[in-house]
Design an enzyme around this catalytic site. Structure first.
Site, PDB file in Angstrom:
ATOM      1  CG  HIS A  21      -1.807  -0.916   1.003  1.00 15.08           C
ATOM      2  ND1 HIS A  21      -2.895  -1.139   0.129  1.00 15.08           N
ATOM      3  CD2 HIS A  21      -1.961  -1.962   2.033  1.00 15.08           C
ATOM      4  CE1 HIS A  21      -3.631  -2.304   0.371  1.00 15.08           C
ATOM      5  NE2 HIS A  21      -3.191  -2.832   1.620  1.00 15.08           N
ATOM      6  CG  ASP A  77      -2.835  -8.518   0.309  1.00 15.84           C
ATOM      7  OD1 ASP A  77      -2.000  -8.809   1.400  1.00 15.84           O
ATOM      8  OD2 ASP A  77      -3.879  -7.697   0.726  1.00 15.84           O
ATOM      9  CG  HIS A  94      -6.644  -5.382   1.696  1.00 17.68           C
ATOM     10  ND1 HIS A  94      -6.032  -6.353   2.748  1.00 17.68           N
ATOM     11  CD2 HIS A  94      -7.535  -4.968   2.342  1.00 17.68           C
ATOM     12  CE1 HIS A  94      -6.721  -6.625   3.552  1.00 17.68           C
ATOM     13  NE2 HIS A  94      -7.549  -5.690   3.717  1.00 17.68           N
ATOM     14  CG  ASP A 136      -4.797 -10.129   3.085  1.00 17.27           C
ATOM     15  OD1 ASP A 136      -4.525 -10.566   1.940  1.00 17.27           O
ATOM     16  OD2 ASP A 136      -4.714  -9.066   3.444  1.00 17.27           O
TER      17      ASP A 136
END
Ligand SMILES: [Zn+2]
Ligand SMILES: [Zn+2]
Lengths: 571, 439
Positions: B112, B151, B153, B240
């Site tokens: 991120h 991931d 996200h 995740d």
């Protein structure tokens, strides 16, 4: 008085130490096919004329179990493993009578699948049909929860001579190694037991009633009785004996490389401020990766009797040994012959040594002395680069905290201590080719036996506490206890140290002089959701390898006449 | 005996003494049980699997990628130097051919973190993959790189850093941004004017399970990778998507992750997120390592694994198939889309507001990119945070043309020191980082 005995590949060294120093040393040839006679002969020779009651301690470092494993002379054993999810346990098979059964424990020690007792009973009957007397049982994560191993043991106990359980062997995680180590313990048990029982009996007929102590690969000893549950720990104790023999002569505030230059191999280890560096996981032997604690050592196939030959026009030393040096009637030229040719070594047949090196000299178009010098330079260079490899391996060991990564100790030895037969002759060459100060260990020919004699008792305890599950365990100690929710780091360390003391005394340590050490103490908050539900403590404590108390005079007396070689100090 | 088919390297750095805060998901305990499982399975004993100690990245490695405000030290901790260093160690080992593949199992994560860094976003401060990739480009001269971010996200930081780079293919597979942080990552985010189509977003609906992920890899990702022909493939291996992850809503599993890895065959995998630390990570990580090494992983399963219970619905499968069609169509048409841009040589402007959720910082950005047919284009960023720091940052790309390089230097020289707290420039053609006023 103390007797130390170290069985080597060609010779067995024995020493008798008293408070005044080295009283007596003997060398007997090693007969691999009859180690019992070899050891007994050594002990008989050294104790001749000594009143038995004045001998307080006998420490033996033998190749008994090592040879049995390397030569695969081990009786059939049965292995039962329960794995649960993960790598297929078939890949960890150690022997023919090896069975994977149901049952699973997870990383926190929770049962995720029960054991099936019927399955164990059926396998037990199969073992009995095969005539198996000794069984090893191992479950994954048994050091977090030993219930399944204990259940298997309970079912088997009555039908077999001895059952070995994986969780008693080491507090370290590694299922495959736990299987291999349990297997080795189970396999060498009868040989080990028979050998030392007989030894004890023979000694007692001579009036030597004291318990024998056995040297371990980590440089500590344990009483024979205590070794019955861990006979595997006696493998590869030879290098440890040498390191201990050199330890007394290490600088207290610096790092030291120790090299034992033998006939066939050179073994090396590193000491940090007189503490030997330990292998983090366990020793490897005969293709088995184990959880047997040992010193971090590196062994190369190069020694005084290594064969020298020309390979593609270049000199190559080792790794084979074809026999003794030509100066001593051997079949092939060796570094020892090079030493003889140059006159460093005064014994042995000079003419034969020259004759040995001549074909090499002719092929290379060099004088014989030049070839001799080259052989020694190549040998020393090979030893030095192996030493660098060992240092890099120690410094390259991964660490798992920011602190250790940033502040971790970097090993930088400046001194080499050499021992073993050709030690003093190699010392000068090692010094010339490096920046090391090279010191020959006093009484270098028998320093290994002295090391065995003076070894302390060592042991290690791993302790885990999980306040969410409200349970504390020290798997090797068969310790498991309910703990309160407010159990803390201090309590964890204290409990671990108490367990260590108890274990150490049982293994034969001197309660008055116990140098305990906390190797690792970690604490984790266990958080689920956004709240702390408990703490996880992980503590490792040990009794450091080292020399026993009360023999400082011995060491002082030995230290006289230590000889240092520094760069350029040679001719 | 177990033997790896592919020589596989591993950096394991769990940072047992570092946390964002004591109860934060990114805390000391995160890889504790993973360590237990990896050690108990004896992964480092498998013939052909090697553990490496991480190197630390240098200041220069970070400045090659990021504009840190006010400086690198302020927005990072030592652990960031180590986790990026772990990725770099693996990258070097692969390119030195000491290993065939590698996995940096490190924390803290990085995907991120964008080019400009005012603080921590989504638990990330510096982009550990980008720091590794740009180091490898500099030191080994590799050119075309594909990053596949798996991931849960959206990898918005990596997307930002490579938005204008036609030589970096960035593919992110993630839970639909309408249902999860950071809320971006839709198929129409295609990359900047000089790199149209090189950013690919595959948003998957909540409750996607093995079937959906593996479908996306096989039918969308692999064909695009075949087309792009990268020199190396990096996998941002967040975990995740697991059915027990506390922060997300997907139904992926250890078996699924292992199969995904076996299909993708990344040269380098780098751990990103994953917060089901007991029930998922230990098994997922073992699965990934075995899959990388080419070792049988068929028995690596969570204790409560039940594929029936987590199977995705027919509706989810249909949605994924439709997304796949859209994404592939956009990929096929990328040159056409580029040709329809009205101004293909001018300067394009973009304004954004960026929220740093972890550190609660708001940043306002205006970005100018020189549309250039010859290179990735000079880039100028005006960035202002609600902490009161205002910077101007100029980036001259690695293979900049003469005109773009000159433009970059002109931007840098002409920036008014009174208007900005700091003026930065990355000149990737000379691997230089400049700053006004000089330190
Ligand atoms: Zn994530
Ligand atoms: Zn350009």
């Amino acid at each position: 008085m103390i007797i130390g005995l170290d069985v080597g590949g060609t010779h067995t060294d024995v020493v008798l130490l008293g408070e005044g120093g080295l009283l007596k040393a003997a060398k007997v040839p090693t007969d691999d096919s009859d180690l019992f006679r070899t050891v007994l002969r050594g002990l008989t020779e050294i104790s001749e004329g000594i009143a038995p009651p004045s001998i307080q301690r006998i420490v033996l470092s033998t190749t008994l179990t090592t040879n049995a494993i390397v030569q695969n002379k081990i009786p059939p054993v049965g292995m039962i493993v329960s794995a649960g999810p993960g790598i297929d346990p078939e890949y960890f098979r150690t022997n023919a009578s090896y069975y994977a059964v149901s049952g699973a424990i997870d990383h926190r020690g929770r049962e995720i699948e029960p054991l099936n007792p019927g399955e164990i009973t059926r396998i037990a009957r199969q073992f009995q049909r095969e005539g198996i007397r000794h069984v090893g049982v191992v479950s994954k994560f048994s050091i977090r929860n030993a219930t399944h191993e204990l259940q298997m043991c309970e079912i088997l106990r009555a039908s077999f001579d001895k059952v070995f359980m994986g969780h008693r062997i080491s507090g370290n995680l590694n299922f495959a190694r736990r299987i291999a180590t349990t297997f080795l313990n189970t396999a060498v048990y009868p040989i080990h037991k028979a050998f030392y029982r007989a030894m004890q009996k023979s000694l007692s007929t001579k009036g030597l009633m004291l318990p024998i102590r056995i040297l371990k690969a980590d440089g500590g000893n344990m009483k024979f009785e205590a070794s019955m549950d861990f006979p595997g720990q006696t493998i590869l104790s030879g290098p440890a004996a040498s390191v201990l023999g050199a330890m007394a002569f290490c600088a207290e505030k610096a790092d030291t490389l120790v090299m034992d230059i033998g006939g066939t191999t050179t073994d090396m280890a590193v000491l940090i401020h007189r503490d030997p560096v330990l292998n983090p996981l366990g020793i490897e032997l005969g293709g088995y990766k184990t959880l047997i604690r040992s010193l971090e050592t590196l062994s190369i196939g190069l020694g005084g009797d290594s064969a020298v030959k020309l390979v593609n026009g270049e000199l190559q030393v080792g790794p084979e040994r074809s026999g003794p040096a030509m100066a001593y009637g051997g079949p092939q030229p060796t570094p020892t012959d090079a030493l003889r040719v140059l006159g460093d070594l005064k014994t042995g047949d000079h003419a034969k040594a020259v004759r040995g090196l001549k074909p090499l000299a002719q092929a290379l178009g060099l004088p014989v002395t030049a070839v001799a010098a080259q052989i020694l330079a190549i040998s020393s260079q090979t030893i030095l680069s192996a030493a660098q490899q060992l240092i890099d391996r120690i410094n390259g060991k991964p660490v798992y905290t920011v602190h250790e990564l940033k502040e971790g100790y970097v090993v930088r030895p400046k001194t080499i201590l050499v021992l073993g037969g050709p030690a003093p002759y190699f010392a000068r060459h090692l010094a010339q080719l490096s920046n090391y100060k090279v010191i020959v260990v006093p009484r270098w020919q028998v320093a290994n036996a002295i090391g065995a004699a003076l070894a302390r008792t060592t042991c290690e305890v791993t302790f885990l506490a999980d306040t969410e599950r409200r349970v504390a365990v020290a798997p090797e100690e068969s310790f498991s206890r309910r703990i309160p929710a407010d159990f803390d780091a201090a309590a964890a360390e204290q409990t671990a140290l108490e367990l260590l003391r108890e274990k150490a005394i049982a293994r034969g340590a001197n309660p008055e002089h116990m140098e305990t050490e906390v190797l690792e103490s970690m604490q984790f908050n266990m958080v689920r959701g956004f709240s702390t539900i408990g703490k996880n403590f992980r503590v490792k404590v040990q009794l450091k390898p080292g020399l026993i108390q009360g023999y400082n005079k011995v060491i002082a007396q030995l230290a006289q006449g230590a000889e240092a070689h520094e760069q350029g100090a040679g001719r | 005996m177990l033997r790896a088919k592919h020589r596989t390297g591993l950096v394991f750095f769990p940072a047992f003494d570092w946390a964002i805060s004591p109860t934060h998901p990114e805390r000391q305990e995160r890889l504790l049980y993973t360590q237990d499982q990896i050690f108990e399975e004896g992964l480092f004993d498998i013939e052909g699997i090697t553990e490496f100690k991480p190197d630390l990245v240098t200041l220069k490695d970070i400045q090659r990628v990021h504009f840190c405000v006010p400086d690198v030290w302020t927005v990072t901790t030592e652990s960031h130097f180590i986790s990026a260093g772990g990725a770099k160690t693996i990258g070097m080992a692969v390119l030195d051919q000491r290993i065939d593949r590698g996995f940096a199992l490190v924390r803290p994560p990085g995907h991120h973190a964008m080019r400009v860094v005012h603080g921590s976003r989504g638990f990330c401060n510096i982009n550990i993959e980008a720091v590794m990739i740009e180091y490898l480009r500099q030191a080994y001269g590799i050119d075309k790189v594909a990053i596949v971010d798996t991931d849960c996200h959206h990898g918005d930081g990596t997307q930002d850093i490579y938005w204008h780079d036609p030589d970096t293919l960035f593919i992110s597979i993630h839970q639909d941004g309408r249902t999860l942080y950071p809320g971006s990552g839709f198929p129409n985010e295609l990359g900047g004017v000089n790199a149209i189509g090189k950013t690919i977003n595959i948003p998957l609906p909540p409750h996607t399970s093995e079937e959906g992920f593996l479908y996306a890899i096989q039918n969308i990702v692999l064909p695009i990778l075949d087309d792009f022909k990268p020199d190396i493939i990096i996998n941002s291996a967040g975990q995740d998507n697991h059915y027990t992850d506390p922060l997300t809503n997907m139904n992926f599993s250890a078996q699924g992750y292992a199969k995904l890895t076996a299909l993708l065959q990344p040269d380098i995998a780098v751990l990103e997120g994953g917060y089901a630390i007991e029930g998922a990570l230990p098994y997922v990580n073992v699965g990934i390592v075995l899959a990388l090494a080419g070792v049988d992983f068929s028995r690596v399963k969570e204790p409560d694994y039940d594929p029936e219970r987590i199977r995705q619905s027919a509706a989810v499968s249909r949605t994924i198939a439709k997304i796949g069609e859209d994404v592939l169509e956009l990929w096929e048409q990328r040159d056409e889309i580029h040709s329809q841009i009205p101004d293909r040589t001018g300067i394009h402007e973009r304004q954004r507001r960026i929220f740093y959720d972890t550190d609660r910082i708001f940043e306002s950005q205006i970005e100018w990119i020189k549309a250039c047919p010859d290179c990735a284009g000079a880039l100028r960023i005006d960035s202002n945070s609600d902490r009161g720091l205002h910077i101007l940052a100029v980036h001259i790309p690695r293979k900049a043309c003469r005109a773009c390089k000159d433009l970059g230097y002109q931007w840098y020289a002409s920036a008014k020191p009174k208007r900005f707290d700091m003026i930065f420039m990355q000149d990737r053609t000379e691997d230089k980082f400049l700053k006004r006023p000089p330190p």
